[in-house]
Design an enzyme around this catalytic site. Structure first.
Site, PDB file in Angstrom:
ATOM      1  N   THR A 133      46.626  28.981 -32.102  1.00 28.28           N
ATOM      2  CA  THR A 133      45.415  28.214 -31.834  1.00 28.28           C
ATOM      3  C   THR A 133      45.450  26.852 -32.532  1.00 28.28           C
ATOM      4  OG1 THR A 133      43.070  28.166 -32.413  1.00 28.28           O
ATOM      5  CG2 THR A 133      44.432  29.582 -33.743  1.00 28.28           C
ATOM      6  N   ASP A 134      44.678  25.908 -31.996  1.00 29.28           N
ATOM      7  CA  ASP A 134      44.564  24.606 -32.677  1.00 29.28           C
ATOM      8  C   ASP A 134      43.694  24.717 -33.930  1.00 29.28           C
ATOM      9  OD1 ASP A 134      42.074  24.946 -31.462  1.00 29.28           O
ATOM     10  OD2 ASP A 134      42.009  22.950 -30.552  1.00 29.28           O
ATOM     11  N   GLU A 135      43.002  25.868 -34.091  1.00 31.58           N
ATOM     12  CA  GLU A 135      42.098  26.005 -35.236  1.00 31.58           C
ATOM     13  C   GLU A 135      42.851  26.026 -36.568  1.00 31.58           C
ATOM     14  OE1 GLU A 135      38.845  28.760 -34.645  1.00 31.58           O
ATOM     15  OE2 GLU A 135      38.961  28.513 -32.481  1.00 31.58           O
ATOM     16  N   TYR A 183      39.735  33.863 -39.479  1.00 27.39           N
ATOM     17  CA  TYR A 183      40.523  33.920 -38.245  1.00 27.39           C
ATOM     18  C   TYR A 183      41.638  32.872 -38.275  1.00 27.39           C
ATOM     19  CZ  TYR A 183      41.842  32.688 -33.437  1.00 27.39           C
ATOM     20  OH  TYR A 183      42.557  32.362 -32.308  1.00 27.39           O
ATOM     21  N   LYS A 214      45.774  33.260 -38.429  1.00 31.04           N
ATOM     22  CA  LYS A 214      46.679  32.727 -37.406  1.00 31.04           C
ATOM     23  C   LYS A 214      47.675  31.749 -38.054  1.00 31.04           C
ATOM     24  CE  LYS A 214      46.664  33.362 -33.496  1.00 31.04           C
ATOM     25  NZ  LYS A 214      47.280  34.436 -32.647  1.00 31.04           N
TER      26      LYS A 214
HETATM   27  P1  NAD Z   1      41.229  38.761 -26.915  1.00 27.65           P
HETATM   28  O1  NAD Z   1      40.463  39.125 -28.139  1.00 27.65           O
HETATM   29  O2  NAD Z   1      40.512  38.647 -25.620  1.00 27.65           O
HETATM   30  O3  NAD Z   1      42.410  39.806 -26.679  1.00 27.65           O
HETATM   31  C1  NAD Z   1      43.197  40.298 -27.731  1.00 27.65           C
HETATM   32  C2  NAD Z   1      43.958  41.513 -27.221  1.00 27.65           C
HETATM   33  O4  NAD Z   1      44.803  41.986 -28.293  1.00 27.65           O
HETATM   34  C3  NAD Z   1      43.058  42.690 -26.821  1.00 27.65           C
HETATM   35  O5  NAD Z   1      43.504  43.251 -25.597  1.00 27.65           O
HETATM   36  C4  NAD Z   1      43.237  43.683 -27.965  1.00 27.65           C
HETATM   37  O6  NAD Z   1      43.062  45.038 -27.562  1.00 27.65           O
HETATM   38  C5  NAD Z   1      44.673  43.396 -28.394  1.00 27.65           C
HETATM   39  N1  NAD Z   1      44.930  43.784 -29.794  1.00 27.65           N
HETATM   40  C6  NAD Z   1      44.175  43.503 -30.888  1.00 27.65           C
HETATM   41  N2  NAD Z   1      44.745  44.034 -31.974  1.00 27.65           N
HETATM   42  C7  NAD Z   1      45.895  44.644 -31.577  1.00 27.65           C
HETATM   43  C8  NAD Z   1      46.925  45.362 -32.254  1.00 27.65           C
HETATM   44  N3  NAD Z   1      46.881  45.565 -33.585  1.00 27.65           N
HETATM   45  N4  NAD Z   1      47.962  45.833 -31.531  1.00 27.65           N
HETATM   46  C9  NAD Z   1      48.016  45.662 -30.177  1.00 27.65           C
HETATM   47  N5  NAD Z   1      47.064  45.007 -29.492  1.00 27.65           N
HETATM   48  C10 NAD Z   1      46.015  44.500 -30.182  1.00 27.65           C
HETATM   49  O7  NAD Z   1      41.974  37.400 -27.289  1.00 27.65           O
HETATM   50  P2  NAD Z   1      42.355  36.166 -26.346  1.00 27.65           P
HETATM   51  O8  NAD Z   1      41.234  35.235 -26.303  1.00 27.65           O
HETATM   52  O9  NAD Z   1      42.970  36.682 -25.109  1.00 27.65           O
HETATM   53  O10 NAD Z   1      43.494  35.478 -27.239  1.00 27.65           O
HETATM   54  C11 NAD Z   1      44.868  35.836 -27.087  1.00 27.65           C
HETATM   55  C12 NAD Z   1      45.694  35.026 -28.083  1.00 27.65           C
HETATM   56  O11 NAD Z   1      45.497  33.632 -27.836  1.00 27.65           O
HETATM   57  C13 NAD Z   1      45.300  35.270 -29.541  1.00 27.65           C
HETATM   58  O12 NAD Z   1      46.482  35.312 -30.296  1.00 27.65           O
HETATM   59  C14 NAD Z   1      44.461  34.055 -29.898  1.00 27.65           C
HETATM   60  O13 NAD Z   1      44.568  33.750 -31.262  1.00 27.65           O
HETATM   61  C15 NAD Z   1      45.111  32.983 -29.045  1.00 27.65           C
HETATM   62  N6  NAD Z   1      44.234  31.855 -28.630  1.00 27.65           N
HETATM   63  C16 NAD Z   1      43.037  32.109 -28.025  1.00 27.65           C
HETATM   64  C17 NAD Z   1      42.257  31.040 -27.607  1.00 27.65           C
HETATM   65  C18 NAD Z   1      40.934  31.262 -26.899  1.00 27.65           C
HETATM   66  O14 NAD Z   1      40.210  30.288 -26.646  1.00 27.65           O
HETATM   67  N7  NAD Z   1      40.581  32.480 -26.529  1.00 27.65           N
HETATM   68  C19 NAD Z   1      42.690  29.730 -27.812  1.00 27.65           C
HETATM   69  C20 NAD Z   1      43.927  29.524 -28.433  1.00 27.65           C
HETATM   70  C21 NAD Z   1      44.696  30.598 -28.830  1.00 27.65           C
HETATM   71  P1  TYD Z   2      33.642  30.248 -29.727  1.00 31.58           P
HETATM   72  O1  TYD Z   2      33.576  30.474 -28.263  1.00 31.58           O
HETATM   73  O2  TYD Z   2      33.272  31.370 -30.639  1.00 31.58           O
HETATM   74  O3  TYD Z   2      35.108  29.702 -30.044  1.00 31.58           O
HETATM   75  P2  TYD Z   2      35.709  29.077 -31.432  1.00 31.58           P
HETATM   76  O4  TYD Z   2      34.836  29.444 -32.552  1.00 31.58           O
HETATM   77  O5  TYD Z   2      37.042  29.748 -31.495  1.00 31.58           O
HETATM   78  O6  TYD Z   2      35.797  27.605 -31.209  1.00 31.58           O
HETATM   79  O7  TYD Z   2      32.709  29.027 -30.078  1.00 31.58           O
HETATM   80  C1  TYD Z   2      32.886  27.750 -29.498  1.00 31.58           C
HETATM   81  C2  TYD Z   2      31.904  26.802 -30.131  1.00 31.58           C
HETATM   82  O8  TYD Z   2      30.576  27.209 -29.758  1.00 31.58           O
HETATM   83  C3  TYD Z   2      31.922  26.816 -31.661  1.00 31.58           C
HETATM   84  O9  TYD Z   2      31.669  25.497 -32.119  1.00 31.58           O
HETATM   85  C4  TYD Z   2      30.752  27.726 -32.031  1.00 31.58           C
HETATM   86  C5  TYD Z   2      29.772  27.490 -30.903  1.00 31.58           C
HETATM   87  N1  TYD Z   2      28.905  28.624 -30.544  1.00 31.58           N
HETATM   88  C6  TYD Z   2      27.530  28.456 -30.439  1.00 31.58           C
HETATM   89  O10 TYD Z   2      26.979  27.354 -30.689  1.00 31.58           O
HETATM   90  N2  TYD Z   2      26.757  29.519 -30.073  1.00 31.58           N
HETATM   91  C7  TYD Z   2      27.306  30.740 -29.797  1.00 31.58           C
HETATM   92  O11 TYD Z   2      26.544  31.700 -29.484  1.00 31.58           O
HETATM   93  C8  TYD Z   2      28.727  30.905 -29.888  1.00 31.58           C
HETATM   94  C9  TYD Z   2      29.390  32.235 -29.601  1.00 31.58           C
HETATM   95  C10 TYD Z   2      29.483  29.810 -30.255  1.00 31.58           C
END
Ligand code: NAD
Ligand code: TYD
Length: 359
Positions: free
Chosen positions: A140-142, A165, A169
């Site tokens: 993630t960019d975070e 989180y 990461k």
């Molecule tokens: P998500 O929470 O929707 O899915 C995570 C999946 O991992 C789930 O299916 C869960 O069951 C599985 N999981 C969790 N712990 C596990 C373990 N110990 N062993 C096996 N499986 C396990 O997450 P997502 O949003 O799909 O994100 C996927 C990846 O992308 C993550 O690594 C996250 O850090 C990264 N990412 C997400 C975003 C975003 O905006 N969602 C952005 C950048 C990077």
């Molecule tokens: P989120 O979807 O949780 O992603 P991330 O924290 O990984 O960026 O949140 C996106 C942005 O929205 C973040 O600045 C927090 C804000 N946010 C709200 O203002 N209200 C909400 O109910 C949630 C879930 C997030």
């Protein structure tokens, strides 16, 4: 390039981005291999996302294995059983708010789980040959922390994570990089901005707001709502990862971004207006639902990604404009009420028992 990309172990494939990626790969004619989806099925893992894939490719080119990435013996067995040549590590605890409430699972899965996968790959890939194998780590960019107006994150920006989180990461990214430098493990890493699209668990901003607008429930905006996020449609994230798998240089990190920065409050206003238009309501009708709530502790003010390296070196490009991606997402959540209801009520776990575990 001798990279095989034939037997791909995808961790976390039942989650939001992982399940989109599996759909993406099976639609791409350049992919001829097999996918082994390894997922622990936490609250965020939903096999219903993949029931069409299971029907068409199950037992032939698609295999699901319920497992924890932290279980060395199990993962090592799966590596051998399926002759894994590629691993994409999506599995993670992914929600910042949950990491604030309880960081332990984040440390166990994101750090120790990733470490475990690295150990398996280091020990077993001698046989595959390092040129054929690839360990791709999805991050993630975070990890970069918060960035000032006018500036953005580059691949060389120093890590400064601010939540449990992002700290977990960041730690996993460092381990992945170190396994390349120390043991020569063939790795690539991608750091991506906020994703949105189908199958996203409705605790994240965009699905939560869409569903609350549709149900005319309060729209909780943290703090003053001026935190900025860069939004990327999930299918574009999938195409970027596939690009990196095919063309990325071993040992390199690639930033992935949508180049669509918005303040949270701007985004919520846009969603209110788009849904008002669809429902034939006055433009401002749903805005009365917006309520400002207590800010998230350590809330990063602004994320902004520079993804020129991926564009210039690997020829990747986003396909979706933000407006189009949002339209797709609103339609998907409106048309998939059943999925939403099962996820929100916890019914999706029962679906799993009936449709999967009983077989
Ligand atoms: P998500 O929470 O929707 O899915 C995570 C999946 O991992 C789930 O299916 C869960 O069951 C599985 N999981 C969790 N712990 C596990 C373990 N110990 N062993 C096996 N499986 C396990 O997450 P997502 O949003 O799909 O994100 C996927 C990846 O992308 C993550 O690594 C996250 O850090 C990264 N990412 C997400 C975003 C975003 O905006 N969602 C952005 C950048 C990077
Ligand atoms: P989120 O979807 O949780 O992603 P991330 O924290 O990984 O960026 O949140 C996106 C942005 O929205 C973040 O600045 C927090 C804000 N946010 C709200 O203002 N209200 C909400 O109910 C949630 C879930 C997030």
């Amino acid at each position: 390039m001798k990279r095989k990309l034939e037997n791909i172990l995808i961790t976390g494939g039942a989650g939001f981005i992982g399940s989109n990626f599996i759909h993406y790969l099976f639609k791409d004619n350049s992919f001829k291999g097999k996918i082994i989806n390894v997922d622990k099925l936490t609250y965020a893992g939903n096999l219903e996302n993949l029931q069409d894939i299971e029907k068409i490719h199950g037992g032939k080119r698609y295999f699901f294995e319920k497992a924890d990435i932290g279980d060395f013996d199990r993962i090592a067995d799966l590596f051998q059983k399926y002759e894994i040549d590629t691993l994409i590590n999506f599995a993670a605890e992914s929600h910042v708010d949950r990491s604030i409430l309880g960081p332990k699972d984040f440390i166990e899965t994101n750090i120790i789980g990733t470490f475990n996968l690295l150990e398996v790959a280091r020990k077993l890939w001698g046989e595959v040959g390092k040129e054929e194998a690839l360990f791709h780590h999805v991050s993630t960019d975070e990890v970069y922390g918060s960035v000032k107006d006018g500036d953005c994150f580059y691949e060389y920006t120093a890590y400064q994570p601010n939540s449990p989180y992002s700290a977990s990461k960041a730690s996993s990214d460092h381990l992945v990089r170190a396994y390349n430098k120390t043991y020569g493990l063939p790795i690539t890493i991608s750091n991506c901005s906020n994703n949105y699209g189908p199958y996203q668990f409705p605790e994240k901003l965009i699905p939560l707001m869409i569903l609350n607008i549709l149900e005319e429930k309060p729209l909780p905006v943290y703090g003053d709502g001026k935190n900025v996020r860069d939004w990327l449609y999930v299918e574009d994230h999938c195409s970027a990862i596939w690009h990196i798998l095919k063309y990325g240089k071993v040992g390199e990190t690639y930033n992935i971004g949508g180049e669509s920065e918005l303040e949270n409050i701007e985004l919520v206003n846009i969603l209110c207006e788009l849904i008002a238009q669809i429902k034939g309501r006055d433009k401002d009708y749903y805005k009365k639902l917006i309520c400002f709530v207590t800010d998230r502790p350590g809330h990063d003010r602004r994320y902004a990604i520079n993804c020129d390296k991926l564009k210039k070196e690997l020829g990747w490009q986003q396909s979706y404009k933000f407006e189009n991606g949002l339209d797709e997402t609103i339609s998907w959540y409106s048309e998939n009420k059943g999925w939403v209801d099962r996820v929100k009520s916890g019914e999706y776990k029962k679906w799993l028992v009936i449709n999967y575990e009983s077989r």
